[in-house]
Design a protein around this motif. Structure first.
Motif, PDB file in Angstrom:
ATOM      1  N   PHE A  30       0.854  -1.187   0.000  1.00 29.05           N
ATOM      2  CA  PHE A  30       0.000   0.000   0.000  1.00 29.05           C
ATOM      3  C   PHE A  30       0.887   1.232   0.000  1.00 29.05           C
ATOM      4  CE2 PHE A  30      -2.929   3.159   1.481  1.00 29.05           C
ATOM      5  CZ  PHE A  30      -4.143   2.739   0.989  1.00 29.05           C
ATOM      6  N   HIS A  87     -11.073  12.201   4.737  1.00 30.84           N
ATOM      7  CA  HIS A  87      -9.695  12.192   4.225  1.00 30.84           C
ATOM      8  C   HIS A  87      -9.794  12.031   2.714  1.00 30.84           C
ATOM      9  CE1 HIS A  87      -5.566  11.137   3.702  1.00 30.84           C
ATOM     10  NE2 HIS A  87      -5.643   9.843   3.919  1.00 30.84           N
ATOM     11  N   GLU A  89      -7.411  11.136   0.445  1.00 28.29           N
ATOM     12  CA  GLU A  89      -6.528  10.243  -0.311  1.00 28.29           C
ATOM     13  C   GLU A  89      -7.388   9.353  -1.217  1.00 28.29           C
ATOM     14  OE1 GLU A  89      -3.540   8.290   2.071  1.00 28.29           O
ATOM     15  OE2 GLU A  89      -2.462   7.600   0.297  1.00 28.29           O
ATOM     16  N   ASP A  91      -7.770   6.356  -1.957  1.00 31.34           N
ATOM     17  CA  ASP A  91      -8.413   5.116  -1.506  1.00 31.34           C
ATOM     18  C   ASP A  91      -9.749   5.398  -0.802  1.00 31.34           C
ATOM     19  OD1 ASP A  91      -6.581   6.278   0.349  1.00 31.34           O
ATOM     20  OD2 ASP A  91      -6.729   4.505   1.636  1.00 31.34           O
ATOM     21  N   HIS A  92     -10.019   6.666  -0.487  1.00 31.44           N
ATOM     22  CA  HIS A  92     -11.307   7.025   0.129  1.00 31.44           C
ATOM     23  C   HIS A  92     -12.130   7.989  -0.725  1.00 31.44           C
ATOM     24  CE1 HIS A  92      -9.567   5.002   3.469  1.00 31.44           C
ATOM     25  NE2 HIS A  92      -8.567   5.863   3.519  1.00 31.44           N
ATOM     26  N   HIS A 156      -3.064  10.911   8.404  1.00 34.08           N
ATOM     27  CA  HIS A 156      -1.673  11.250   8.223  1.00 34.08           C
ATOM     28  C   HIS A 156      -1.436  12.302   7.143  1.00 34.08           C
ATOM     29  CE1 HIS A 156      -1.394   8.563   4.492  1.00 34.08           C
ATOM     30  NE2 HIS A 156      -2.613   8.470   4.942  1.00 34.08           N
ATOM     31  N   ASP A 175      -8.414   7.078   8.573  1.00 39.45           N
ATOM     32  CA  ASP A 175      -7.268   6.168   8.717  1.00 39.45           C
ATOM     33  C   ASP A 175      -6.906   5.949  10.191  1.00 39.45           C
ATOM     34  OD1 ASP A 175      -6.922   5.850   5.980  1.00 39.45           O
ATOM     35  OD2 ASP A 175      -5.339   7.363   5.830  1.00 39.45           O
ATOM     36  N   TYR A 201       0.516  -0.631  11.318  1.00 35.13           N
ATOM     37  CA  TYR A 201      -0.097   0.537  10.675  1.00 35.13           C
ATOM     38  C   TYR A 201       0.241   1.808  11.460  1.00 35.13           C
ATOM     39  CZ  TYR A 201      -3.655   3.207   8.139  1.00 35.13           C
ATOM     40  OH  TYR A 201      -4.299   4.125   7.360  1.00 35.13           O
ATOM     41  N   HIS A 232     -10.132   1.729   7.314  1.00 33.10           N
ATOM     42  CA  HIS A 232      -9.495   0.471   6.902  1.00 33.10           C
ATOM     43  C   HIS A 232      -9.595  -0.524   8.057  1.00 33.10           C
ATOM     44  CE1 HIS A 232      -7.475   2.195   3.380  1.00 33.10           C
ATOM     45  NE2 HIS A 232      -6.994   3.169   4.135  1.00 33.10           N
TER      46      HIS A 232
HETATM   47 FE1  FEO Z   1      -4.519   7.884   3.891  1.00 34.91          FE
HETATM   48 FE2  FEO Z   1      -6.423   5.257   3.703  1.00 34.91          FE
HETATM   49  O1  FEO Z   1      -5.660   6.771   3.051  1.00 34.91           O
END
Ligand code: FEO
Length: 420
Positions: A30, A87, A89, A91-92, A156, A175, A201, A232
């Protein structure tokens, strides 16, 4: 074996709250750097109120079909009034453009810091009238349900926030408090043992932002948590406060003498010259009598055991010979591990012996500055075997660095020629 979640099934999390995310069991790394032996999940949620429906986060773009299929089982697009992106990013936010298109009555709630980033993701002109930026204390009503926002930046990315559903005690944490662990049983009391993923993580995503983790925990700890619903990994419904306590412990200082300034000297040496310089640096630092000085030969060691020390230290000094115009690999390996922790504002310095060119010292100083350490004392280079004057310069490097740590730095005349 785990019972698979059907692609078109939403899963109840709390009264009026459903998981509508996607599972990615095949993911093996990832963001390039993170190992994900157990895959991951992109968790998205729906909150249904008497006067509106909220969708909290979406999924990675190529998992959009699962997300929309699940979403459609619990919400009509015309009833969606709120979209929250904790967030941005990808992936979201991957399914966000399509969700905005399908749910034309929805407004998008993001943190103040997210607005700039959103402009890089979407055609701003087409969405700006639908965007509401929020911070801690702001809320949005769904009738008998209220979403409250907690500004929790740098967890993050600068944009991150958490969303609190007070009536059900559900924290949508993004996250934060999540992990890459894909298990279709979804809930922490049903999935396999994921403790290693949770801590891995934290170590790789959250640890460099430890101060921000603590600030977020200050906001979260007083909440009467019933469920933590991260973006996640497992949904934390069994003893969610325990995961908050684990973050508090992970982000706490591990040194007992935290009131003593600490200075670490790392070195590696081919023929002993850089080692003797390191000893002189350490001796100079000790002259103050008020700084805890540690000296480490990094030859043959892995960087990882030093990371905990570096996180707690106040000053980091690196000694390297120059070989083929560069610092040596073990030094670069250690310098590259500095990104795992928050080193911004620590003091840094470099020193080392060389044969004919001596690039290692300025290269290390440059790396330290780019990581936002302060490098107030010029490094020391010595050709082959250091002279007494060069050893004295090493002691002075250590002494001055220690004085900077103690806030007693001496006035220094800058030789402008040395800056040319
Ligand atoms: Fe920081 Fe799950 O993206």
């Amino acid at each position: 074996m785990p019972v698979a979640v059907r692609p078109d099934t939403a899963v109840a999390v709390a009264p009026g709250v459903h998981w509508v995310g996607a599972l990615d069991p095949a993911m093996r790394s990832f963001d390039i750097i993170l190992r994900t032996a157990n895959g991951t999940s992109y968790n998205a949620y729906v909150v249904r109120g008497s006067e509106g429906v909220a969708v909290i986060d979406t999924v990675k773009a190529n998992f959009s079909a699962d997300f929309f299929a699940r979403l459609e089982t619990v919400a009509d697009y015309d009833k969606i009034t709120v979209i929250v992106l904790n967030h941005l990013e990808p992936d979201h936010s991957g399914a966000l453009p399509e969700l905005l298109h399908r749910a034309p009555k929805a407004r998008l709630y993001i943190s103040h810091q997210a607005q700039t980033m959103l402009k890089g993701l979407l055609d701003w002109k087409t969405v700006k009238d639908r965007v509401v930026t929020v911070g801690t204390g702001d809320e949005v009503s769904l009738g008998d349900r209220t979403l409250r926002f907690l500004n929790t930046p740098y967890l993050h990315w600068p944009d991150t926030q958490c969303t609190w559903l007070e009536e059900e005690g559900v924290l949508f944490s993004g996250d934060f408090l999540g992990c890459h662990y894909c298990d279709p049983r979804l809930f922490n009391d049903a999935v396999g043992d994921f403790r290693f993923s949770f801590e891995y993580y934290y170590a790789h995503i959250m640890r460099p932002f430890r101060e921000h983790v603590r600030e977020a925990l200050d906001l979260i700890e007083p909440l009467p948590l019933h469920v933590i619903a991260p973006a996640h990994g497992p949904i934390l419904r069994d003893d969610p406060a325990d995961y908050v306590r684990r973050y508090r412990a992970l982000s706490s200082s591990s040194l007992h003498s935290i009131n003593t300034k600490t200075l670490l000297v790392f070195y590696i040496s081919a023929y002993g010259a850089t080692r003797r310089m390191a000893e002189a640096v350490a001796a100079g630092a000790e002259e103050s009598g008020e700084v805890r000085v540690s000296l480490y030969d990094i030859e043959g060691s892995e960087p990882q055991p030093f990371v905990d020390l570096i996180e707690e230290a106040d000053a980091l000094l690196f000694g390297s010979p120059t070989i083929n115009g560069d610092a040596v690999k073990p030094v670069w390996d250690l310098l590259s591990s500095l990104t795992m922790v928050d080193v911004k504002g620590k003091l840094g310095a470099a020193f080392g012996s060389y044969g004919w060119s001596g690039e290692a010292v300025p290269m290390i100083e440059d790396r330290l500055r780019r990581l936002k350490l302060r490098v107030p004392v010029p490094g020391v280079k010595a050709r082959l075997s250091p002279t007494e004057d060069e050893f004295a310069a090493c002691r002075e490097l250590g002494r001055q660095t220690a004085l900077h740590l103690l806030g007693r730095a001496e006035h220094r005349t800058i030789d402008m020629a040395s800056l040319a």
